[in-house]
Design an enzyme around this catalytic site. Structure first.
Site, short mmCIF file in Angstrom:
data_model
loop_
_atom_site.label_atom_id
_atom_site.label_comp_id
_atom_site.label_asym_id
_atom_site.label_seq_id
_atom_site.Cartn_x
_atom_site.Cartn_y
_atom_site.Cartn_z
CB CYS A 164 -4.66 19.95 36.33
SG CYS A 164 -2.89 20.01 36.68
CG HIS A 304 -8.48 24.74 37.61
ND1 HIS A 304 -8.35 23.38 37.81
CD2 HIS A 304 -7.26 25.18 37.19
CE1 HIS A 304 -7.11 23.01 37.51
NE2 HIS A 304 -6.44 24.07 37.15
CD GLU A 315 -11.63 28.89 37.54
OE1 GLU A 315 -12.53 28.04 37.71
OE2 GLU A 315 -10.56 28.88 38.17
CE LYS A 336 -6.98 22.58 41.66
NZ LYS A 336 -8.34 22.87 41.17
CG HIS A 341 -3.38 21.52 41.51
ND1 HIS A 341 -4.31 20.60 41.07
CD2 HIS A 341 -3.06 22.26 40.40
CE1 HIS A 341 -4.54 20.77 39.79
NE2 HIS A 341 -3.79 21.77 39.36
CG PHE A 402 0.43 22.14 32.52
CD1 PHE A 402 -0.09 23.32 33.02
CD2 PHE A 402 1.66 21.71 33.01
CE1 PHE A 402 0.59 24.06 33.98
CE2 PHE A 402 2.35 22.43 33.96
CZ PHE A 402 1.81 23.62 34.45
#
Length: 414
Positions: A164, A304, A315, A336, A341, A402
């Protein structure tokens, strides 16, 4: 020591769950619209998939691309081509020596539709019915290859794969291509087309997707106490990066400057972020150091923030850890909540949002946050846009993936 070249953004392109181009996507984002909707298919019943919705593309490629292109491109490449053509036209279709022009278009997963369709064809109809274009369509570098062929780009055609974080890392690599002197212009970004029953089933099995089937538009809710996972999306975001002196020489319109990139890895877990957020902090700190921007100058962060229970707060604490007390004057957006996403396309689209936020002096809203998590230690822009200050300002776009990939980009007004 040679002073690094300044790199500016001269073109933007996108096709997203909010719109078929940048203008419509940005308008919808500022209006706080959601691109999530119930699927128009029987996947849930046919395969027993518990998720019945996603942020599907707003404008189908067959409304934009000719049929011969549709037939030889995976949807992920179709999206990238639509976005790249818009970005190139937006930049004024500059005349440039192909040896000084590069492409970096990434995807987190690549041509998953082509891969799975070809396997079904092989099993059901035999090898002779498998299309000869299957491998060029499914390969992760297909999008960057097609864009480079379209533009005659010969300085390099790259496809960085970092889940991502792929789209943002592509922009960071494009920045370095120009700074190193390899290219004067780089067309870069990310794309993804994974709204297919197999990846949806796999994400659902990992318990990372929201299960709010009765409320798709309200399902992506970063930082809300009731968040229960991300909403899968699809689309592409592409930017044209250009050496500042090259852009000035041709009188190009400039949106903003990409001032720095920070790249780190967690070295912790294949899917979970490192709990202390150390890698995220190091990425942001590196981007700020490279750009020469101080924490005091940062007025906006596009997070994110996928709407997962654990990831959002890691985050948020990381942002506070890097910016310290200066985080108090930062307008935090989690877009998002509207787009879903886009996986490998997310970082690129959110870079476009960050560029436009700096250019238009407006931080886009975060929607669906009715009960903010009490552990959120930042000022979240909710429901309506927020004006950003005049003068010299800076913003950060964060993208994580990931595998422990962390990318931070610093954007400043040009």
């Amino acid at each position: 020591m040679t002073t690094p070249r300044d790199v500016v953004v001269t073109g933007l392109g996108a096709t997203t769950p909010l719109g078929g181009d940048v203008a419509s996507t940005w308008r919808a984002a500022l209006a706080g619209e959601s691109g999530a909707r119930t699927f128009d298919n029987d996947w849930s019943v046919k395969y027993g998939i518990p998720v019945e919705f996603g942020a599907t593309i707003k404008v189908a490629p067959d409304e934009v691309l000719p049929r011969p292109e549709i037939k030889r491109m995976d949807p992920s490449t179709q999206y990238a081509m639509i976005a790249a053509r818009e970005a190139w036209a937006d930049a004024g279709s500059p005349e440039v020596d192909g040896d000084r022009l590069g492409t970096v278009v990434s995807s987190g997963i690549g041509g998953i539709w082509t891969t799975l369709d070809a396997w079904d064809t092989l099993r059901e109809k035999g090898a002779r019915r498998v299309l000869p274009m299957t491998v060029p369509m499914l390969m992760p570098n297909s999008a960057t290859a097609f864009v480079s062929l379209e533009l005659g780009a010969r300085a390099g055609a790259h496809a960085l794969v970092s889940a991502c974080a792929s789209g943002a890392e592509a922009i960071g690599y494009g920045l370095e291509m120009i700074r190193s002197g390899r290219a004067d212009i780089v067309v870069c970004g990310g794309t993804e087309a994974t709204i297919h029953p197999m990846p949806i089933a796999a994400f659902a099995a990992s318990r990372t997707l929201s299960l709010r089937n009765d409320d798709p538009a309200g399902a992506s809710r970063p930082y809300d106490t009731a968040r229960d996972g991300f909403v899968i999306g699809e689309g592409s975001g592409i930017v044209v990066l250009e050496a500042a002196e090259h852009a000035a020489a041709r009188g190009a319109r400039v949106y903003a400057k990409i001032a720095g990139v920070g790249l780190t890895a967690d070295g912790y877990h294949i899917t979970s972020p490192e709990p202390t957020g150390d890698g995220q902090r190091r990425a942001m700190a590196a981007a700020l150091a490279e750009s020469g921007v101080t924490a005091k100058e940062v007025v906006h962060v596009n997070a994110h923030a996928t709407s997962t229970v654990v990831g959002d707060l890691i985050e948020a604490r990381s942002i506070r850890g890097v910016l310290g007390d200066d985080a108090d004057h930062v307008a935090l957006s989690a877009t998002k909540s509207m787009t879903g996403h886009l996986l490998g396309g997310a970082g690129a689209l959110e870079t476009i949002f960050t560029v436009l936020a700096v250019h238009d002096r407006q931080a886009p809203p975060t929607i669906n946050v009715s009960d903010p998590d009490p552990e959120l230690v930042l000022d979240l822009v909710r429901d309506t846009p927020r004006a950003l200050p005049e003068g010299d300002i800076a913003a950060i776009n964060n993208s994580f993936g990931f595998g422990g990939h962390n990318v931070a980009l610093v954007v400043t007004n040009a």
